[in-house]
Scaffold this motif. Structure first.
Motif, PDB file in Angstrom:
ATOM      1  N   ASN A   1       0.834  -1.211   0.000  1.00 49.86           N
ATOM      2  CA  ASN A   1       0.000   0.000   0.000  1.00 49.86           C
ATOM      3  C   ASN A   1       0.866   1.258   0.000  1.00 49.86           C
ATOM      4  OD1 ASN A   1      -2.506  -1.227  -0.113  1.00 49.86           O
ATOM      5  ND2 ASN A   1      -2.644  -1.451   2.114  1.00 49.86           N
ATOM      6  N   MET A   2       2.004   1.191   0.696  1.00 47.21           N
ATOM      7  CA  MET A   2       2.925   2.319   0.691  1.00 47.21           C
ATOM      8  C   MET A   2       3.504   2.538  -0.707  1.00 47.21           C
ATOM      9  SD  MET A   2       4.914   1.799   4.333  1.00 47.21           S
ATOM     10  CE  MET A   2       6.137   3.048   3.947  1.00 47.21           C
ATOM     11  N   LEU A   3       3.831   1.424  -1.392  1.00 41.89           N
ATOM     12  CA  LEU A   3       4.310   1.526  -2.771  1.00 41.89           C
ATOM     13  C   LEU A   3       3.223   2.088  -3.681  1.00 41.89           C
ATOM     14  CD1 LEU A   3       6.336  -1.779  -3.337  1.00 41.89           C
ATOM     15  CD2 LEU A   3       7.218   0.555  -3.475  1.00 41.89           C
ATOM     16  N   LYS A   4       1.984   1.638  -3.441  1.00 40.92           N
ATOM     17  CA  LYS A   4       0.856   2.128  -4.232  1.00 40.92           C
ATOM     18  C   LYS A   4       0.653   3.628  -4.002  1.00 40.92           C
ATOM     19  CE  LYS A   4      -3.486   1.106  -3.188  1.00 40.92           C
ATOM     20  NZ  LYS A   4      -4.776   0.387  -3.024  1.00 40.92           N
TER      21      LYS A   4
ATOM     22  N   VAL B   1       7.562  -0.893 -10.432  1.00 37.05           N
ATOM     23  CA  VAL B   1       8.125  -0.361  -9.186  1.00 37.05           C
ATOM     24  C   VAL B   1       9.323  -1.145  -8.660  1.00 37.05           C
ATOM     25  CG1 VAL B   1       5.875   0.567  -8.511  1.00 37.05           C
ATOM     26  CG2 VAL B   1       6.586  -1.695  -7.672  1.00 37.05           C
ATOM     27  N   SER B   2       9.687  -2.253  -9.340  1.00 37.42           N
ATOM     28  CA  SER B   2      10.795  -3.073  -8.838  1.00 37.42           C
ATOM     29  C   SER B   2      11.487  -3.774  -9.999  1.00 37.42           C
ATOM     30  CB  SER B   2      10.266  -4.118  -7.846  1.00 37.42           C
ATOM     31  OG  SER B   2       9.532  -5.130  -8.537  1.00 37.42           O
ATOM     32  N   GLU B   3      12.474  -4.602  -9.641  1.00 32.97           N
ATOM     33  CA  GLU B   3      13.189  -5.374 -10.655  1.00 32.97           C
ATOM     34  C   GLU B   3      12.539  -6.735 -10.906  1.00 32.97           C
ATOM     35  OE1 GLU B   3      15.481  -6.325  -6.787  1.00 32.97           O
ATOM     36  OE2 GLU B   3      14.116  -4.808  -7.587  1.00 32.97           O
ATOM     37  N   PHE B   4      11.364  -6.966 -10.286  1.00 32.86           N
ATOM     38  CA  PHE B   4      10.710  -8.270 -10.399  1.00 32.86           C
ATOM     39  C   PHE B   4       9.665  -8.297 -11.508  1.00 32.86           C
ATOM     40  CE2 PHE B   4      12.116  -7.741  -5.974  1.00 32.86           C
ATOM     41  CZ  PHE B   4      13.008  -8.810  -5.900  1.00 32.86           C
TER      42      PHE B   4
ATOM     43  N   LYS C   1       2.940   5.758  -3.014  1.00 35.19           N
ATOM     44  CA  LYS C   1       4.092   6.452  -3.575  1.00 35.19           C
ATOM     45  C   LYS C   1       3.955   6.642  -5.081  1.00 35.19           C
ATOM     46  CE  LYS C   1       9.145   6.133  -3.679  1.00 35.19           C
ATOM     47  NZ  LYS C   1      10.320   5.299  -3.310  1.00 35.19           N
ATOM     48  N   ASN C   2       3.286   5.706  -5.742  1.00 32.83           N
ATOM     49  CA  ASN C   2       3.171   5.747  -7.198  1.00 32.83           C
ATOM     50  C   ASN C   2       1.809   6.247  -7.678  1.00 32.83           C
ATOM     51  OD1 ASN C   2       5.692   4.300  -8.564  1.00 32.83           O
ATOM     52  ND2 ASN C   2       5.271   3.267  -6.624  1.00 32.83           N
ATOM     53  N   ALA C   3       1.048   6.826  -6.752  1.00 36.16           N
ATOM     54  CA  ALA C   3      -0.261   7.364  -7.144  1.00 36.16           C
ATOM     55  C   ALA C   3      -0.089   8.652  -7.956  1.00 36.16           C
ATOM     56  CB  ALA C   3      -1.086   7.648  -5.897  1.00 36.16           C
ATOM     57  N   ARG C   4      -1.026   8.900  -8.866  1.00 34.59           N
ATOM     58  CA  ARG C   4      -1.027  10.126  -9.661  1.00 34.59           C
ATOM     59  C   ARG C   4      -1.999  11.126  -9.037  1.00 34.59           C
ATOM     60  NH1 ARG C   4      -3.560   9.058 -14.491  1.00 34.59           N
ATOM     61  NH2 ARG C   4      -2.951  11.114 -15.264  1.00 34.59           N
ATOM     62  N   ILE C   5      -1.583  12.389  -8.992  1.00 34.37           N
ATOM     63  CA  ILE C   5      -2.466  13.446  -8.501  1.00 34.37           C
ATOM     64  C   ILE C   5      -3.190  14.047  -9.702  1.00 34.37           C
ATOM     65  CG2 ILE C   5      -2.618  15.612  -7.227  1.00 34.37           C
ATOM     66  CD1 ILE C   5      -1.623  13.311  -5.548  1.00 34.37           C
TER      67      ILE C   5
ATOM     68  N   LYS D   1      -6.257  11.426  -5.687  1.00 37.88           N
ATOM     69  CA  LYS D   1      -5.193  10.508  -6.076  1.00 37.88           C
ATOM     70  C   LYS D   1      -5.760   9.356  -6.905  1.00 37.88           C
ATOM     71  CE  LYS D   1      -2.131  11.388  -2.140  1.00 37.88           C
ATOM     72  NZ  LYS D   1      -1.431  10.793  -0.973  1.00 37.88           N
ATOM     73  N   GLU D   2      -5.082   9.069  -8.002  1.00 41.21           N
ATOM     74  CA  GLU D   2      -5.458   7.934  -8.840  1.00 41.21           C
ATOM     75  C   GLU D   2      -4.417   6.842  -8.616  1.00 41.21           C
ATOM     76  OE1 GLU D   2      -7.162   8.053 -13.146  1.00 41.21           O
ATOM     77  OE2 GLU D   2      -4.975   7.847 -13.317  1.00 41.21           O
ATOM     78  N   TYR D   3      -4.877   5.714  -8.055  1.00 36.91           N
ATOM     79  CA  TYR D   3      -3.946   4.661  -7.646  1.00 36.91           C
ATOM     80  C   TYR D   3      -3.774   3.606  -8.726  1.00 36.91           C
ATOM     81  CZ  TYR D   3      -4.342   6.607  -2.962  1.00 36.91           C
ATOM     82  OH  TYR D   3      -4.307   7.443  -1.887  1.00 36.91           O
ATOM     83  N   PRO D   4      -2.568   3.076  -8.880  1.00 35.12           N
ATOM     84  CA  PRO D   4      -2.354   2.003  -9.854  1.00 35.12           C
ATOM     85  C   PRO D   4      -2.949   0.689  -9.358  1.00 35.12           C
ATOM     86  CG  PRO D   4      -0.354   2.353  -8.572  1.00 35.12           C
ATOM     87  CD  PRO D   4      -1.323   3.424  -8.149  1.00 35.12           C
TER      88      PRO D   4
END
Length: 430
Positions: free
Chosen positions: A143-146, A258-261, A148-152, A245-248
């Motif tokens: 949720n923290m990653l989500k 958001v990662s190397e995975f 962090k990557n939310a669009r305003i 906020k628009e969440y991914p």
């Protein structure tokens, strides 16, 4: 040079130093050479009068102050080192005998590190707490990653809801009059963040862009501004804009972004692993704190007040440094909290006392066990610190760190070794 060392009460050492007369004469000459240009003597150009003439004109004592400083600066450090004295403050000097043709004698009273009467530090018992990583912990990280990557995005239609960002102009009034600090324009307020006075944000929920809302609140009794404590206030608030906020979507694509995975499951597994590592580090630190606390409490030491005050000074300086990263300073913080520097120092005293005692106890154990920091360990630690700076010339940075922080690095290494000894010699439950 002759010295006498006398250990007095309350961690005070008195040193008597006798410096031969010829040595003091050299210091007087050095003082003359330093100050000659200052003196005006009739019949001589400024700064050109011989030393004996200057002394006759101004008095023999004219060169004493600097001569004393030269002698003390040269002799005091040597005496301290040779007699294994560990001062924690500046010495209090007293001149016993002084003159051009006599031995110079002075005393220095100085507060030193206290002796520590160690308690038990081996064979202790402690319980190690294990912290498990739950699915909820992993979801919280996601949720923290989500977040962090939310669009305003601008909310063109609709009303303010919890979680929205309201762009507002506002002005506050008490008894119908505006008050200082109660006005702002284009302020971005996250609704539900509890940034403002309790009840302020709730009263904006449901408002639309362009609305003007009367917000009635009461300042808390513990508010940081004395003149506003407990006062009812009216805020005229104009809604300039509403953002949301628009969440991914949290899926495999999100994991790739958001990662190397490649997949969400791989990302979750990595989050779980890192959380577990953090938990193990937390458990280790808590175990160490538990054992060190027992050792410190079992030990006896009469701590000089000056050492506690020095630690408080350090804590305040560190606090001021961190506050400046937030755009504040220590004086502004004191004003906001409605306290004085004396209040802050009093609040810090217990923690400072424990820090000083802990340091003294660990140092005493290191001495008792013959624990030291090797040159190789110091260099290794300095290199680790140097790499954090991200500079190209690691070796140069390492050398600079060793030159400026050798004592601190050595102390850290020794303390870690002592703590390892305490833990390894203890019975750990759990």
């Amino acid at each position: 040079m002759n010295t006498k060392v006398e250990r007095l009460e309350n961690n005070v050492v008195k040193i008597e130093v006798t410096v031969p007369a010829d040595k003091f004469k050299e210091a007087l000459k050095k003082s003359y050479e330093k100050n000659a240009s200052r003196f005006n003597v009739p019949g001589f150009r400024k700064g050109k009068a011989p030393m004996a003439i200057v002394e006759r004109y101004y008095g023999e004592g004219v060169f004493y102050e600097d001569a004393i400083n030269f002698i003390v600066e040269e002799t005091y450090p040597k005496v301290v080192e040779e007699n294994d004295i560990h001062p924690v403050d500046y010495p209090e000097l007293d001149i016993i005998q002084i003159g051009k043709n006599v031995d110079f004698i002075y005393t220095a009273k100085v507060i030193v590190k206290p002796e520590v009467k160690l308690g038990q530090y081996k064979g202790l018992e402690a319980t190690k707490i294990s912290y498990m990583v739950t699915d909820e912990d992993v979801e919280a990280e996601l949720n923290m990653l989500k977040e962090k990557n939310a669009r305003i995005i601008v909310k063109e239609d609709g009303t303010i809801e919890k979680g929205d960002i309201a762009v507002i102009d506002f002005e506050g009034f008490i008894d119908g009059k505006p008050f200082e600090g109660g006005k702002a324009e284009n302020y971005e307020l996250v609704i539900g963040s509890l940034t403002f006075i309790p009840g302020f944000e709730d009263q904006l929920v449901g408002a639309k862009k362009g609305d003007t809302v009367d917000v009635n609140v009461t300042f808390p009794e513990d508010y940081h501004v004395e003149s506003l404590k407990g006062k009812p206030a009216l805020f005229k608030v104009t809604i300039k804009e509403i953002k949301t906020k628009e969440y991914p979507v949290v899926d495999d694509e999100f994991a790739k972004d958001v990662s190397e995975f490649e997949t969400l499951e791989e990302l979750k597994a990595d989050i779980r692993k890192k959380l577990q590592e953090a938990n193990e580090k937390r458990a280790k630190m808590e175990l160490e704190d538990q054992l060190v606390g027992k050792v410190v409490n079992a030990s006896e030491v009469d701590i000089p007040e000056v050492m506690i005050n020095q630690e408080i000074d350090y804590m305040i300086k560190d606090m001021d440094y961190r506050l400046r990263y937030q755009g504040l300073n220590i004086n502004q913080y004191l004003e906001m909290m409605g306290i004085t520097m004396e209040d802050l120092r009093r609040d810090f005293k217990e923690v400072a006392t424990n820090r000083v005692k802990t340091s003294l106890v660990l140092e005493a154990i290191a001495k008792a066990e013959g624990i030291t920091a090797t040159e190789e360990e110091i260099e290794k630690r300095a290199e680790e610190i140097a790499k954090r700076y991200g500079v190209k010339d690691i070796e140069r940075m390492k050398k600079a760190i060793i030159e400026s922080q050798r004592a601190l690095i050595a102390e850290e290494i020794v303390n870690n070794k002592v703590i390892d000894l305490i833990v390894n010699e203890s019975k750990i439950i759990g």
